[in-house]
Enzyme design. Structure first.
Site, mmCIF file in Angstrom:
data_model
loop_
_atom_site.group_PDB
_atom_site.id
_atom_site.type_symbol
_atom_site.label_atom_id
_atom_site.label_comp_id
_atom_site.label_asym_id
_atom_site.label_seq_id
_atom_site.Cartn_x
_atom_site.Cartn_y
_atom_site.Cartn_z
ATOM 1 N N GLY A 266 -30.094 78.118 13.488
ATOM 2 C CA GLY A 266 -29.506 79.650 13.636
ATOM 3 C C GLY A 266 -30.439 80.623 12.758
ATOM 4 O O GLY A 266 -29.794 81.364 12.276
ATOM 5 N N HIS A 267 -31.656 80.516 12.852
ATOM 6 C CA HIS A 267 -32.533 81.069 11.991
ATOM 7 C C HIS A 267 -34.076 81.001 12.671
ATOM 8 O O HIS A 267 -34.251 80.035 13.380
ATOM 9 C CB HIS A 267 -32.563 80.985 10.553
ATOM 10 C CG HIS A 267 -33.002 79.471 10.233
ATOM 11 N ND1 HIS A 267 -31.885 78.480 9.986
ATOM 12 C CD2 HIS A 267 -33.990 78.798 9.899
ATOM 13 C CE1 HIS A 267 -32.622 77.378 9.607
ATOM 14 N NE2 HIS A 267 -34.076 77.695 9.638
ATOM 15 N N ALA A 268 -34.820 81.922 12.159
ATOM 16 C CA ALA A 268 -36.442 81.628 12.410
ATOM 17 C C ALA A 268 -37.081 81.846 10.895
ATOM 18 O O ALA A 268 -36.359 82.249 9.983
ATOM 19 C CB ALA A 268 -36.779 82.671 13.076
ATOM 20 N N ARG B 1 -34.528 78.958 16.160
ATOM 21 C CA ARG B 1 -34.217 77.684 16.387
ATOM 22 C C ARG B 1 -32.576 77.484 16.128
ATOM 23 O O ARG B 1 -32.090 77.823 15.166
ATOM 24 C CB ARG B 1 -34.911 76.666 15.791
ATOM 25 C CG ARG B 1 -34.551 76.211 14.322
ATOM 26 C CD ARG B 1 -34.944 77.061 13.319
ATOM 27 N NE ARG B 1 -36.319 77.770 13.465
ATOM 28 C CZ ARG B 1 -37.402 77.429 13.181
ATOM 29 N NH1 ARG B 1 -37.505 76.195 12.182
ATOM 30 N NH2 ARG B 1 -38.566 77.976 13.047
#
Length: 143
Positions: free
Chosen positions: A51-53, A98
């Protein structure tokens, strides 16, 4: 970065009746120096991770045991990978959102990272990520 740059990497596999062996060498099997290794395990059923990049960090994700799904997003396209082989890694460049879910019981996700941990390298808010992608594409279009 484009979703097309995310790819499965076949790692060397030495098969032996006593058990198989896979190895990874930086700048040979993966296109970066390994500065950090971490792994996810004991993920409760129905949970998701990621839940981040990352702004700069590149990663290789490997299903060391069990399986899980990785959904990738470059701000305009999405792609999903089912990871279930310990001799296959998913290469994720910087600026790719992702999300990891659908963890099987007993699964282990090992991550090889190009950078040491730095909170300032993260996009944790999807709208902030999208704005950064738009700005980068606008900047590139001007040249």
């Amino acid at each position: 970065m484009s979703i097309d740059e995310c790819q499965l990497v076949d790692l060397p596999r030495i098969q032996d009746p006593r058990g198989n062996l896979t190895y990874i060498e930086q700048n040979r099997h993966i296109p970066f120096e390994i500065k950090r290794v971490y792994y996810l395990y004991d993920v409760p059923g129905g949970s998701e991770r990621g839940g981040h990049a990352h702004k700069e960090l590149k990663q290789l994700l490997i299903a060391m045991s069990g399986s899980f799904d990785v959904e990738l997003d470059d701000g305009s396209s999405r792609k999903k990978f089912h990871m279930n082989r310990s001799y296959s890694g998913l290469l994720i460049p910087q600026m790719i959102w992702r999300r990891i879910d659908n963890f099987s019981s007993g699964s282990v996700c090992m991550v090889l990272a190009s950078e040491i941990y730095s909170e300032s390298d993260y996009f944790r808010n999807y709208d902030d990520f999208l704005a950064a992608v738009r700005n980068k594409r606008n900047d590139e279009a001007q040249f």
